[in-house]
Each structure stands twice: as C-alpha cells, then as structure tokens.
Motif scaffolding. Sequence first.
Motif, short mmCIF file in Angstrom:
data_model
loop_
_atom_site.label_atom_id
_atom_site.label_comp_id
_atom_site.label_asym_id
_atom_site.label_seq_id
_atom_site.Cartn_x
_atom_site.Cartn_y
_atom_site.Cartn_z
N ASP A 342 0.17 -1.16 0.14
CA ASP A 342 0.24 -0.43 0.21
C ASP A 342 1.16 1.05 -0.34
O ASP A 342 2.40 1.13 0.03
CB ASP A 342 -0.81 -0.05 1.02
CG ASP A 342 -2.16 -0.58 1.26
OD1 ASP A 342 -2.14 -0.97 -0.23
OD2 ASP A 342 -2.53 -1.68 2.46
N ASN A 343 0.19 1.57 -0.24
CA ASN A 343 1.00 3.75 -0.13
C ASN A 343 2.30 4.38 -0.86
O ASN A 343 2.73 4.52 -0.51
CB ASN A 343 1.29 3.93 1.53
CG ASN A 343 -0.29 4.11 2.04
OD1 ASN A 343 -0.94 4.58 2.36
ND2 ASN A 343 0.41 3.00 3.36
N ILE A 344 1.92 3.86 -1.84
CA ILE A 344 2.93 3.71 -3.25
C ILE A 344 1.96 5.05 -4.20
O ILE A 344 1.06 5.52 -4.24
CB ILE A 344 2.74 3.01 -4.11
CG1 ILE A 344 3.28 1.80 -3.52
CG2 ILE A 344 3.46 3.29 -5.50
CD1 ILE A 344 3.51 0.63 -3.96
N GLY A 345 2.77 6.31 -4.38
CA GLY A 345 2.65 7.74 -5.35
C GLY A 345 1.42 7.43 -4.03
O GLY A 345 1.57 8.29 -3.00
N LEU A 346 -0.11 8.27 -4.54
CA LEU A 346 -0.76 8.88 -3.60
C LEU A 346 -2.07 7.70 -3.84
O LEU A 346 -3.08 7.87 -4.74
CB LEU A 346 -1.27 10.65 -5.51
CG LEU A 346 0.02 10.93 -5.30
CD1 LEU A 346 -0.24 11.74 -6.62
CD2 LEU A 346 0.23 12.28 -4.44
N GLY A 347 -1.40 7.13 -2.41
CA GLY A 347 -2.28 5.96 -1.82
C GLY A 347 -2.74 4.59 -3.51
O GLY A 347 -3.56 4.63 -3.24
N HIS A 348 -1.77 4.40 -4.08
CA HIS A 348 -1.89 3.16 -5.13
C HIS A 348 -1.52 1.95 -4.61
O HIS A 348 -1.01 2.29 -3.51
CB HIS A 348 -0.64 3.71 -6.32
CG HIS A 348 -1.27 4.03 -7.01
ND1 HIS A 348 -1.46 5.89 -7.69
CD2 HIS A 348 -0.94 4.12 -8.55
CE1 HIS A 348 -1.67 5.93 -8.22
NE2 HIS A 348 -1.98 4.87 -8.89
N THR A 349 -1.61 0.50 -4.79
CA THR A 349 -1.88 -0.32 -4.26
C THR A 349 -1.26 -1.50 -5.17
O THR A 349 -1.28 -1.33 -6.61
CB THR A 349 -2.93 -0.99 -3.10
OG1 THR A 349 -3.00 -0.14 -2.23
CG2 THR A 349 -2.11 -2.24 -2.71
N LEU A 350 -0.13 -1.78 -4.92
CA LEU A 350 0.59 -3.01 -6.23
C LEU A 350 0.52 -4.16 -5.54
O LEU A 350 1.04 -4.89 -4.30
CB LEU A 350 2.20 -2.49 -5.82
CG LEU A 350 2.65 -4.16 -6.95
CD1 LEU A 350 2.80 -2.82 -8.57
CD2 LEU A 350 3.86 -3.54 -6.86
N LEU A 351 -0.96 -4.70 -6.34
CA LEU A 351 -0.10 -6.96 -5.36
C LEU A 351 0.10 -7.20 -6.81
O LEU A 351 0.14 -7.35 -8.57
CB LEU A 351 -2.15 -7.02 -5.99
CG LEU A 351 -3.36 -6.31 -5.32
CD1 LEU A 351 -4.41 -6.63 -5.52
CD2 LEU A 351 -2.69 -6.36 -3.91
N ARG A 352 1.06 -7.97 -6.31
CA ARG A 352 2.28 -9.26 -7.18
C ARG A 352 1.39 -10.10 -7.10
O ARG A 352 1.36 -10.73 -6.80
CB ARG A 352 3.58 -8.60 -6.78
CG ARG A 352 4.77 -9.57 -7.60
CD ARG A 352 5.70 -9.68 -7.11
NE ARG A 352 6.79 -8.55 -6.99
CZ ARG A 352 6.92 -7.58 -7.32
NH1 ARG A 352 7.85 -8.57 -8.81
NH2 ARG A 352 7.74 -6.21 -7.62
N CYS A 353 1.10 -10.70 -8.33
CA CYS A 353 0.06 -11.72 -8.79
C CYS A 353 0.25 -12.80 -9.42
O CYS A 353 1.81 -12.80 -10.38
CB CYS A 353 -1.41 -11.20 -9.35
SG CYS A 353 -2.24 -10.07 -8.30
N LYS A 354 0.77 -14.45 -8.87
CA LYS A 354 1.24 -15.58 -9.45
C LYS A 354 -0.04 -16.48 -9.80
O LYS A 354 -0.41 -16.31 -9.32
CB LYS A 354 2.10 -16.26 -9.12
CG LYS A 354 3.49 -14.79 -8.91
CD LYS A 354 5.16 -15.60 -8.28
CE LYS A 354 5.57 -14.39 -7.95
NZ LYS A 354 7.25 -15.68 -6.64
N VAL A 355 0.22 -17.54 -11.02
CA VAL A 355 -0.84 -18.57 -11.16
C VAL A 355 -0.49 -19.51 -9.63
O VAL A 355 0.31 -19.91 -9.45
CB VAL A 355 -0.30 -18.81 -12.40
CG1 VAL A 355 -0.88 -20.44 -13.13
CG2 VAL A 355 -0.22 -18.21 -13.47
N LYS A 356 -2.04 -19.59 -9.58
CA LYS A 356 -2.15 -20.74 -8.21
C LYS A 356 -1.48 -22.44 -9.26
O LYS A 356 -1.36 -22.41 -10.12
CB LYS A 356 -3.28 -20.98 -8.19
CG LYS A 356 -4.51 -19.44 -7.46
CD LYS A 356 -5.32 -19.69 -7.38
CE LYS A 356 -5.87 -19.21 -6.51
NZ LYS A 356 -8.07 -19.51 -6.12
N PRO A 357 -0.52 -23.22 -8.16
CA PRO A 357 0.01 -24.19 -8.46
C PRO A 357 -1.33 -25.11 -8.80
O PRO A 357 -2.05 -25.16 -8.18
CB PRO A 357 1.13 -24.49 -7.32
CG PRO A 357 -0.09 -23.44 -6.48
CD PRO A 357 -0.43 -22.65 -6.41
#
Length: 357
Positions: A342-357
Amino acid sequence: MSFYQSPKSISAYDAKFEAQKIAFAPVSFQVARCLSQFGLLAQIDKAGEAGISLTELTNNNDLSEYAIHVLLDMGLSMGIFWCKDELYRLDKTGYFLLHDDMASKNLNFIHDVCYQGLFELEASLKQGNAAGLKHLGDWDTIYPGLSQLPEQTKRSWFEFDHYYSDHAFDSLLPMIFKSQPQHIVDVGGNTGKWAFACTGYDANVNVTIMDLPGQLAVAMENARNNMVDGRVFPFETDLLDPSKPFFEGGDLYWMSQFLDCFSKQQIITILKRTVAAMKPNSELCILETYWDRQPYEAGAYCVNATSLYFTAIANGYSRMYHSKDMLKMISEAGLYVDEDIDNIGLGHTLLRCKVKP
C-alpha cells in the motif's frame, strides 16, 4: 482511518449547512474555476497580507465590477478567501486551489471531461450505459475516442490520468525490476509513459504495449520520439473481444490504473486470459487506487467520485473498486497475491500476482 462517522459527529446546524453546500455544489465548482481562470486567485495571492480591494481587482481585469463582485461574494461564502477593511486575502482553501497540483488536475478533468456528461448520471444509472459520453463523441466507450477528443479535453484527461500514475513511478521501478524481467507486457499502455520509464530504468528490458489502435499509434510515435522504438513494440488487440489475440509468454504483465476501466465480469475474463498467456514463472503486477486503502479521507473522496466518471462518461459499468472485491476476482481468475504493498505514490496499491499451482 475510518471513513464512517457516527450521526453525533456533526451538529444538526452544521449538517444543514453541508446539505446546502451539496445543493449548490455546481455553482461552487464553477465559481472556483472562474476565479482561477480569470486570474483573480493569483492576484489576491500576490497581494499577500496587505490584501487587495474590489476596485484594484476591477482595474486589473477585463471583467466588470459586477462580475468580479459576485465571484468574490460567493468565494467568501466558500472560504476561498477572507475580507477585512474591504481588502481580500487568500484563505487556505484558496491557496490549495491555486497551488495544489492535484486540485488543479481534478478541477480541469471535471470541467473539461465530465461536467456536461454528469448531467446524464441519472439516465446512466437507470440505463446501465454512459449516457453522458454523447457530449464528447459518438463511441460506445470513451477509450476508442481518446485520441480524437478536442485538444483541451484530451489534455485534461491525460494530465489527470498521468498525474496519479506518474507519482508512483520512482518507487515502483525497483519493485518491478527486482525479479529482473526481460520482457514486460504493458496491458492497456496508453501513451507509453510506463514503457519508457521501464526502458530508461533497465537498458536490457523490452516492452510490448497491448492496446487499441488509436492509443498504439500515439504510443509508438512517442517511442520513436524517445528513440526506444527498437525496444518498445505494439500489440494491437481489443481486450473485451475474446476472439482477438493476447500476447503470450511475457515475463511480467503490467496493469496500471487499467482494471478499473472494466466491470467485474470483464475483469475476471481479462485476468483469465492473462493467466492463459503467462508462463509458469511469469508475474502479473496490478497497480490501482482502492478507495478503502487510501491513507487520507480526501483520497477516498476523490477515488469514489471518480467512479461516477466511469458511470456517466467512460463506459457506464466500471468503477474504482474496494480492494476486497479485486482480491476475490484475482483469486477467481486462478491467481494468488504474492505481495501486497500500500501507500505507493498518491494512494496506490501494488498487487504482485502469480498463477496458482
């Protein structure tokens, strides 16, 4: 931070005043814009603590005394400035209207892109389509028409869009490149600003931009101007048409302020297509502003207000989402969140996603 207050948190007297502010909100908006456009805010600001009179303002402008006076009176009621001994001085709200980039970008976006179309909000909500888009052009959604908008409208749209994303770039790039991707797929890359930030950060990375033809033409022209057209590649597609191709085999798929342009079912479909295109070790990074993740109430207010732009003007069915809704869609599409920041730049959220095994 709580976005919800108990009924006792504001007096009935103050609540009644707030209700009148809402009733006259379009008037307040136009007054604030006119004060800015006519240079009155800047002139009052320049006068400083000494203040400036109505007569001086009239002598310094092409507007009549009447025109300036009605703006000043309403500006006083709005708390934009204050007056003592018939001399006007800028108050804090006026200061931020004049000097805060976010307020300026938001004001121009609402006026140039949204104001006329928002009159059709009621019809948009009833019909399930962007009834206000007709004030900008004859398209089903705004996206095919972005490159065809009038210059001022286009400038305000892109300045609004880029203002929020650009503030996140510096902190995002090290996060994105910690996995050392060789090929990034920028899904909905628009004018290519993120692609150029990536090629500037890493001399070895290549970027493919997936987008509609109009946006790709602009992006590739910008790539040539930035002399990175040998490392930035176009991939024309329509992400809402499952018969259209989807770029396969990228190391990292990037979606910035992109999924908020679609309905829930469309998001799930796009994410599933992304999963099918990903390699086993590929990543999908999603950058969004979720209204429940904003560090300040002003941020949540702006994000929720932006949802109504999508309703009345952009397409009629998308919105700025609650993070829990997005997490459910990510899971339904066959992905899991490996990192949540959370709290990247002006209130951005980064979700780093991967394929479920």
